[in-house]
Enzyme design. Sequence first.
Site, short mmCIF file in Angstrom:
data_model
loop_
_atom_site.label_atom_id
_atom_site.label_comp_id
_atom_site.label_asym_id
_atom_site.label_seq_id
_atom_site.Cartn_x
_atom_site.Cartn_y
_atom_site.Cartn_z
CB SER A 231 -37.76 -57.66 20.34
OG SER A 231 -38.31 -56.39 20.13
CG ASP A 469 -41.73 -58.69 13.20
OD1 ASP A 469 -42.31 -57.60 13.37
OD2 ASP A 469 -40.73 -59.04 13.87
CG HIS A 506 -41.91 -57.74 17.09
ND1 HIS A 506 -40.70 -57.93 16.45
CD2 HIS A 506 -41.61 -57.23 18.31
CE1 HIS A 506 -39.71 -57.52 17.25
NE2 HIS A 506 -40.24 -57.11 18.38
#
Length: 525
Positions: A231, A469, A506
């Site tokens: 991330s 995601d 995600h």
Amino acid sequence: MRREIQRLACAPPRISALQLRGLHNSSPRPANGAAPAQKPSPAPPANDPLSFPCLDVSEQRTARLASRRGRSLSGPEPSYTSGHHEVFHSSAPLLLDWGGVLPSFDIAYETWGTLNADRSNAILLHTGLSASSHAKSTQRNEKPGWWEKFIGPGAPLDTDRFFVICTNVLGGCYGSTGPSSVDPSAEGTEEQGRRYATRFPVLTMQDMVRAQFRLLDWLKIDQLYASVGSSMGGMQSLVAGVLEPARVGKVVSVSGCARSHPYSIAMRHTQRQVLMNDPAWASTRGNYYDAIPPHTGMKLAREIATVTYRSGPEWEQRFGRRRADSTKPPALCPDFLIETYLDHAGEKWCLEYDANSLLYVSKAMDLFDLGAEHMTLLDGNRSKNAWKLDHFETAVKGEDEKDLCNLTLPDTPYEEQESSAEIMSATPSTPGKLGTAGSHLQTSPPEDLIRGLSPLKDTPALVMGVASDILFPAWQQREIAETLKRAGNRSVTHVELGEDRSLFGHDTFLLDLEGVGGEIRRFLG
């Protein structure tokens, strides 16, 4: 919360104001007891007002925090900490990319494993937006870490082989210097002890990584075996290799990007807006540390973020269209199971992270761009402001407060430059990649980004993405991998987990030990 909704739904009906007026205004019986000549018409039925337990919870929290403020000089602001951690203090000033200066700073960190004799087995682990340095439990802090199963003997980050270092980022609130820290520039003045709050300067990913390398210098680690992150950490991992290619042996970037794109910027913008419009933030302009923190805005910001962290297919399986209690009438407060899930996520987090840290760190994510043009701009800023390192006390104290935020809105609002038909007529091979205004959609990485990532041409890289995601879509990881290859890197491993392998969106990097962790273990060797 579900029991509260049920209790309110089962409460006896209230007598409406209109019904009360009908009772009060009815004709009295005559003195002789005879019935009145004409019976009044019954009052028309009225709908009872709905109950709002979700708002009651927020109001009760505000009252509780206000009460606590009355009993404590330290204010209701929680002590943001992940438990025991080490602290590196740098007494040397740090010049930031957008011209700010930190006279000194702290970096909270934790380590696992043993540093070998030649100090060549260190892995720097970068965190996501709101994570602390506590990635793995320790003897002095037994609370499970945010990457608990990924670190340890035989784990993807194998502590029998590697010395793993994780920090809380600069700008955070878990021990590193951030907006909630005491501002040293106020020392010796009548404002001594004040927090930075919104006096804290704007940050970049590069600033955060430079602070981490100060820690590595102090630890006498000249060469990293690998830089690893997911991330926002995936963004920082790339930055580490770009800024210090000679010091980074390998790069792992999971669910990251090489430049922030409009969708993720827009989602973080909405989070900041609901937070900054919380009266507790707006009325103090972020100087809430001796008052009530903006817990309502933080709760809503977290709910928005949670929507982007997971995937629709997963939620379809977990929640579907089920309501918390289908036998009760619908409510405007959380009613569907997915609503109660989001509400719980916000409630759990709204006092666990500093609101100003969310603003600053998320803005740093928005500003992220490893293109050569942007990097040159930042280098120019640093050169222009280098004099502040010698005179930073005068520079910081001499700045007029009105110049601390130099953002101005354009006189003419933005207008569409291309029609929807023109955009749709283009047929990109990579979804979502717009070129400059008036151009067709790009089908390959821009030359600017290729030049920006060229320092990584000799660094083996693992780039991972997840098809489910929506915050950092898989095409952004494909862009990183393709850009590195175009820059001359012959050691790029690109892995994309399809929805058949992961439905977690995600957050897959936190949950998929086999898919994400297995690929990292193989890449590190």
